[in-house]
Design a protein around this motif. Structure first.
Motif, mmCIF file in Angstrom:
data_model
loop_
_atom_site.group_PDB
_atom_site.id
_atom_site.type_symbol
_atom_site.label_atom_id
_atom_site.label_comp_id
_atom_site.label_asym_id
_atom_site.label_seq_id
_atom_site.Cartn_x
_atom_site.Cartn_y
_atom_site.Cartn_z
ATOM 1 N N LEU A 35 4.217 8.202 5.107
ATOM 2 C CA LEU A 35 3.736 7.888 3.759
ATOM 3 C C LEU A 35 3.218 6.463 3.645
ATOM 4 O O LEU A 35 2.213 6.209 2.974
ATOM 5 C CB LEU A 35 4.858 8.135 2.749
ATOM 6 N N ALA A 36 3.902 5.519 4.272
ATOM 7 C CA ALA A 36 3.468 4.116 4.180
ATOM 8 C C ALA A 36 2.087 3.933 4.796
ATOM 9 O O ALA A 36 1.212 3.254 4.231
ATOM 10 C CB ALA A 36 4.488 3.212 4.873
ATOM 11 N N GLN A 37 1.874 4.549 5.962
ATOM 12 C CA GLN A 37 0.571 4.438 6.623
ATOM 13 C C GLN A 37 -0.497 5.181 5.826
ATOM 14 O O GLN A 37 -1.630 4.714 5.704
ATOM 15 C CB GLN A 37 0.661 4.998 8.048
ATOM 16 N N ALA A 38 -0.115 6.338 5.255
ATOM 17 C CA ALA A 38 -1.058 7.100 4.431
ATOM 18 C C ALA A 38 -1.477 6.291 3.212
ATOM 19 O O ALA A 38 -2.655 6.281 2.824
ATOM 20 C CB ALA A 38 -0.426 8.420 3.998
ATOM 21 N N GLU A 39 -0.495 5.600 2.595
ATOM 22 C CA GLU A 39 -0.805 4.766 1.432
ATOM 23 C C GLU A 39 -1.757 3.632 1.813
ATOM 24 O O GLU A 39 -2.723 3.337 1.093
ATOM 25 C CB GLU A 39 0.487 4.193 0.850
ATOM 26 N N ALA A 40 -1.512 3.003 2.959
ATOM 27 C CA ALA A 40 -2.372 1.891 3.397
ATOM 28 C C ALA A 40 -3.798 2.369 3.644
ATOM 29 O O ALA A 40 -4.769 1.709 3.239
ATOM 30 C CB ALA A 40 -1.792 1.264 4.665
ATOM 31 N N VAL A 41 -3.938 3.532 4.301
ATOM 32 C CA VAL A 41 -5.275 4.080 4.567
ATOM 33 C C VAL A 41 -5.971 4.442 3.256
ATOM 34 O O VAL A 41 -7.173 4.181 3.070
ATOM 35 C CB VAL A 41 -5.176 5.311 5.495
ATOM 36 N N GLY A 42 -5.205 5.039 2.318
ATOM 37 C CA GLY A 42 -5.787 5.414 1.035
ATOM 38 C C GLY A 42 -6.292 4.220 0.258
ATOM 39 O O GLY A 42 -7.380 4.261 -0.338
ATOM 40 N N ARG A 43 -5.512 3.144 0.251
ATOM 41 C CA ARG A 43 -5.951 1.939 -0.469
ATOM 42 C C ARG A 43 -7.191 1.325 0.196
ATOM 43 O O ARG A 43 -8.110 0.850 -0.482
ATOM 44 C CB ARG A 43 -4.813 0.921 -0.525
ATOM 45 N N GLU A 44 -7.224 1.333 1.518
ATOM 46 C CA GLU A 44 -8.391 0.817 2.244
ATOM 47 C C GLU A 44 -9.638 1.632 1.908
ATOM 48 O O GLU A 44 -10.725 1.075 1.692
ATOM 49 C CB GLU A 44 -8.121 0.867 3.754
ATOM 50 N N ASN B 71 -1.225 11.700 -4.597
ATOM 51 C CA ASN B 71 -0.197 12.574 -4.026
ATOM 52 C C ASN B 71 0.796 11.768 -3.184
ATOM 53 O O ASN B 71 2.018 11.972 -3.248
ATOM 54 C CB ASN B 71 -0.838 13.659 -3.165
ATOM 55 N N VAL B 72 0.262 10.850 -2.355
ATOM 56 C CA VAL B 72 1.124 10.030 -1.500
ATOM 57 C C VAL B 72 2.025 9.139 -2.352
ATOM 58 O O VAL B 72 3.239 9.023 -2.108
ATOM 59 C CB VAL B 72 0.266 9.176 -0.538
ATOM 60 N N LEU B 73 1.472 8.495 -3.365
ATOM 61 C CA LEU B 73 2.248 7.599 -4.223
ATOM 62 C C LEU B 73 3.329 8.366 -4.981
ATOM 63 O O LEU B 73 4.441 7.857 -5.206
ATOM 64 C CB LEU B 73 1.315 6.876 -5.203
ATOM 65 N N LYS C 102 4.890 11.053 -3.904
ATOM 66 C CA LYS C 102 5.982 11.332 -2.960
ATOM 67 C C LYS C 102 6.800 10.073 -2.674
ATOM 68 O O LYS C 102 7.984 10.158 -2.323
ATOM 69 C CB LYS C 102 5.416 11.889 -1.657
ATOM 70 N N SER C 103 6.168 8.904 -2.806
ATOM 71 C CA SER C 103 6.871 7.633 -2.596
ATOM 72 C C SER C 103 7.556 7.161 -3.875
ATOM 73 O O SER C 103 8.042 6.025 -3.928
ATOM 74 C CB SER C 103 5.886 6.562 -2.114
ATOM 75 N N GLN C 104 7.551 8.026 -4.924
ATOM 76 C CA GLN C 104 8.190 7.754 -6.208
ATOM 77 C C GLN C 104 7.552 6.569 -6.945
ATOM 78 O O GLN C 104 8.199 5.921 -7.776
ATOM 79 C CB GLN C 104 9.697 7.540 -6.027
ATOM 80 N N LYS C 105 6.297 6.308 -6.675
ATOM 81 C CA LYS C 105 5.545 5.300 -7.431
ATOM 82 C C LYS C 105 4.774 6.037 -8.519
ATOM 83 O O LYS C 105 3.549 6.148 -8.501
ATOM 84 C CB LYS C 105 4.611 4.531 -6.500
ATOM 85 N N TYR C 106 5.576 6.559 -9.496
ATOM 86 C CA TYR C 106 5.047 7.520 -10.449
ATOM 87 C C TYR C 106 3.963 6.941 -11.365
ATOM 88 O O TYR C 106 2.962 7.604 -11.643
ATOM 89 C CB TYR C 106 6.188 8.077 -11.293
ATOM 90 N N LYS C 107 4.179 5.740 -11.830
ATOM 91 C CA LYS C 107 3.220 5.162 -12.783
ATOM 92 C C LYS C 107 1.846 4.983 -12.145
ATOM 93 O O LYS C 107 0.821 5.350 -12.723
ATOM 94 C CB LYS C 107 3.757 3.806 -13.264
ATOM 95 N N GLU C 108 1.819 4.426 -10.962
ATOM 96 C CA GLU C 108 0.540 4.209 -10.263
ATOM 97 C C GLU C 108 -0.088 5.546 -9.879
ATOM 98 O O GLU C 108 -1.302 5.725 -9.955
ATOM 99 C CB GLU C 108 0.769 3.344 -9.025
#
Length: 760
Positions: free
Chosen positions: A653-662, A679-681, A683-689
């Motif tokens: 998930l962390a790598q997926a989030e980094a790629v998504g932001r890039e 979807n990735v955020l 699953k990482s419980q970053k609900y607001k974002e």
């Protein structure tokens, strides 16, 4: 008082002027004197020229416009202006072996200005500029023809006199309404020819200005105007390669009109060893020799720079582009080249059968002198030899020079397209006749004048001339309508070139783009039947069959295409896609590798290779392939998306989030990337974002059921059950068959019912 004179006569100024007046008087029954003042003549010519092609003003981008304009990155602001000077007309680097080598940076610059002013690829602005350019050039032709027919004479105030107003008006009208110009005016890429012609004629008129004033010895020269003429010729060449030929025409004009060079007289003196040959004024004219030196050195310098910029040598064309140039026999090549010349002459004489493309079997090769088409060659050379004899041997100096200049304008600008110096990439091209048509108009106008002089039926000749003008105008209007859309343009070619495989190919491509695959298949099959080596038709047909799941035939066609042309990268990639669908993974990987071998910077192929690796669970290889795709094409949304999804599915998930932001930094408005990252955020419980990205994606694409469904899942996890219920229901309205959404919605409803019971 007219102290400064130069005209096209022989033996003395007054007889020459008298003969010019006679020629113009012979046309009096066609154009009355009341419409002959230069301003009104130019106004009429300009309006007629615009009316003829006005119908194309709201046309689409058609045929070559797609590659030269829509797909040309040189038009967009992101491309530095300096790159225009290193790229060809189509946006490829000149140093590339695949470059067409057509170096026209000034034409591309005008496209870029059009793109900027119209705010994008809106064809109307491009078409209007072309129509206005033709109108302006036609107006300019009144002055050009005035010089050709009336010679150079200046008033005491230094103004050039119009000594043949009727002849120049008739010739300018014939030029303005010639249907062979439709490709240049109605096709946006024809602007190269229009701009080239504009600076070509400005160069010619500038050269004429060199003879406005005389020095004490009577020798006419002006270094400034000669240098300006050379500069304008170079500008014309930077619009299209033909432009450089104006320097040759300027030299011919200087020698024949200004220097009054008489070929017949010189030949006779040489044969009789006449000692007066040594005292010929032209040979002793230092001004003429100086101007010829300037023209020669200037032209050689421009050509050297052009060749240096081109880099890797002339472009490589295939046999289908110009079959005659690939014939083994020199005789066969010579016969077919001359047949092509006769076809070009016929298009000038009778521009009724016009076609956007004359290659690929449209004109079968003449392989024997017994072919009846050699009659056309004989007719062409019979007429040319007759005109040349009259141009060289006539005792009438004015007639000699008019015919010589007419032939010069007809032949010299055509030389780059003649196959004499290098192979060209076409058989016949109507666009290259824009400049040579000037010579045709000169000869036709002179012919009408001569015919009128020797017949009493002047009204009949007037009716014929006006009839030709009217019919040509009508043909221009009809042909302009055919150039308004690709469908009309391609279908109009069927009656002219039914054996042309490219015509059938383009109709098929147009139908496929509109979603009519069944009809497209029929035309693609006919294109392949007419040209069994037509790899592009095989490739497109294979793609359609692949989409219709007719995989075996698609594989056969694509395999044949790469056997015929082993470096056809797109066919290799498509073959890999078909083999992947057939579960022949090893063969598919090999095909993808072959595609990348022949086109190293091929992001779509890397993307498809990544999909193959993902199917084989070779996740690291898949990620590397997709990363290569995004390096080569940073806006490759599908490759970014697949990387995010694969990393998400494998728990990174962390790598997926980094790629998504890039990815979103590079493509901030791509809603599919917003959805994947949301979807990735989540699953990482970053609900607001995650919620913010889901809502932004839904705003961009409100009818995507999965967007609402996954947002509902987020709310479901987050505990916002009413919002979850709302988006589940919207998702099911958009896609009632989504089983996952149905199941989640059912769970939510049961949970809500239990909560209600507890409250009770």
């Amino acid at each position: 008082m007219i102290p400064n004179q130069h005209n096209a006569g022989a033996g003395g100024h007054q007889p020459a002027v008298f003969r010019m007046a006679v020629l113009d008087t012979d046309l009096d029954h066609i154009f009355p004197s009341s419409v002959l003042p230069p301003f009104w003549a130019k106004l009429v010519v300009g309006l007629v020229a615009i009316v003829c092609f006005a119908r194309s003003y709201d046309g689409d981008f058609v045929f070559d416009d797609s590659e030269a304009i829509v797909n040309n990155k040189d038009l967009q602001a992101e491309t530095p202006l300096g790159d225009l000077w290193h790229h060809d007309f189509w946006g490829s680097r000149l140093s590339s072996n695949t470059s067409h080598k057509s170096y026209r940076p000034l034409t591309v610059l005008t496209f870029r200005i059009n793109y900027y002013l119209s705010g994008g690829f809106h064809p109307m602005g491009f078409h209007v500029v072309n129509i206005l350019l033709h109108g302006g050039i036609s107006v300019l032709m009144v002055d050009v023809f005035s010089v050709l027919f009336g010679g150079l004479q200046y008033s005491s105030k230094g103004r050039r006199l119009h000594l043949a107003p009727r002849a120049s008006l008739l010739a300018a009208l014939l030029f303005a309404v010639h249907p062979v110009h439709t490709e240049c005016v109605a096709g946006v890429v024809g602007r190269a020819d229009l701009l080239c012609a504009l600076f070509f004629f400005l160069s010619f008129l500038g050269y004429c200005e060199a003879f406005r004033e005389s020095n004490k010895e009577g020798a006419y020269s002006s270094t400034f105007w000669v240098l300006l003429s050379i500069f304008l010729g170079a500008v014309a060449m930077l619009c299209k390669e033909q432009g450089i030929t104006v320097l040759g025409l300027n030299a011919v004009f200087d020698i024949l009109v200004i220097g009054k060079f008489n070929v017949l007289e010189i030949v006779q003196k040489v044969l009789h060893k006449d000692k007066s040959l040594e005292s010929l004024g032209m040979l002793r004219n230092g001004g003429l020799l100086f101007r010829m030196t300037l023209l020669t050195s200037g032209g050689a310098g421009v050509l050297y720079v052009r060749w240096t910029i081109m880099g890797t040598g002339p472009p490589a064309f295939t046999e289908v582009d110009n079959p005659a140039s690939f014939a083994d026999s020199m005789l066969v090549r010579a016969i077919n080249y001359n047949y092509y010349y006769s076809l070009n002459a016929w298009l000038l004489l009778c521009p009724w059968w016009l076609c956007f493309d004359w290659s690929m079997g449209c004109i079968p090769l003449i392989k024997s002198v017994s072919d009846w088409r050699v009659i056309a060659l004989a007719a062409l050379w019979f007429c040319l030899i007759g005109l040349i004899c009259q141009a060289l041997c006539s005792e009438d100096g004015h007639k000699r020079r008019i015919l010589t200049l007419g032939l010069g304008f007809l032949v010299i600008p055509f030389l780059p397209a003649s196959n004499l110096f290098f192979r060209v990439g076409f058989v016949v091209a109507e666009r290259v006749l824009y400049l040579p048509s000037v010579g045709y108009c000169v000869l036709l106008t002179f012919g009408f004048g001569a015919l009128s002089k020797h017949t009493k039926k002047k009204k009949l000749i007037a009716a014929v001339v006006l009839g030709i003008l009217f019919i040509n105008m009508l043909r221009c209007v009809v042909r302009s309508g055919e150039w308004r859309s690709e469908e009309q343009l391609f279908r109009s070619a069927l009656s002219v070139c039914p054996l042309n495989a490219k015509v059938h190919y383009n109709i098929g491509k147009n139908l496929a783009d509109k979603g009519n695959q069944t009809a497209a298949i029929r035309y693609y099959r006919e294109a392949v039947r007419l040209n069994p080596k037509y790899v592009h038709a095989m490739n497109n047909l294979g793609n359609i069959l692949k989409e219709r799941n007719e995989l075996r035939e698609a594989e056969e066609l694509l395999s044949l295409a790469v056997r015929i042309q082993p470096d056809f990268a797109a066919a290799w990639m498509n073959l890999g896609i078909v083999q992947n669908s057939l579960k022949r993974f090893e063969a598919a990987e090999q095909s993808y590798r072959m595609a990348i071998k022949h086109r190293r910077k091929y992001p779509d192929c890397y993307y498809n290779l990544g999909r193959l690796y993902a199917d084989l669970n070779r996740h690291v290889d898949a990620l590397n392939a997709w990363r290569n795709a995004t390096v080569l094409k940073p806006e490759h949304s599908l490759a970014w998306n697949n990387m995010i999804i694969l990393l998400d599915n494998t728990g990174n998930l962390a790598q997926a989030e980094a790629v998504g932001r890039e990815a979103l930094e590079l493509i901030p408005n791509d809603h599919s990337l917003m959805f994947s990252l949301a979807n990735v955020l989540g699953k990482s419980q970053k609900y607001k974002e995650s919620e913010a990205l889901f809502l932004k994606a839904i705003k961009a694409n409100p009818n995507a059921a999965s967007y609402h469904g996954n947002l509902a899942v987020l709310y479901h996890r987050w505990g916002h059950l009413d919002l979850a219920k709302k988006h589940y229901e919207i998702s099911l309205q958009l896609d009632p068959t989504a089983s996952g959404t149905k199941e989640n919605y059912g769970l939510l409803r049961r949970k809500l019912e239990l909560m209600q019971k507890k409250d009770v």
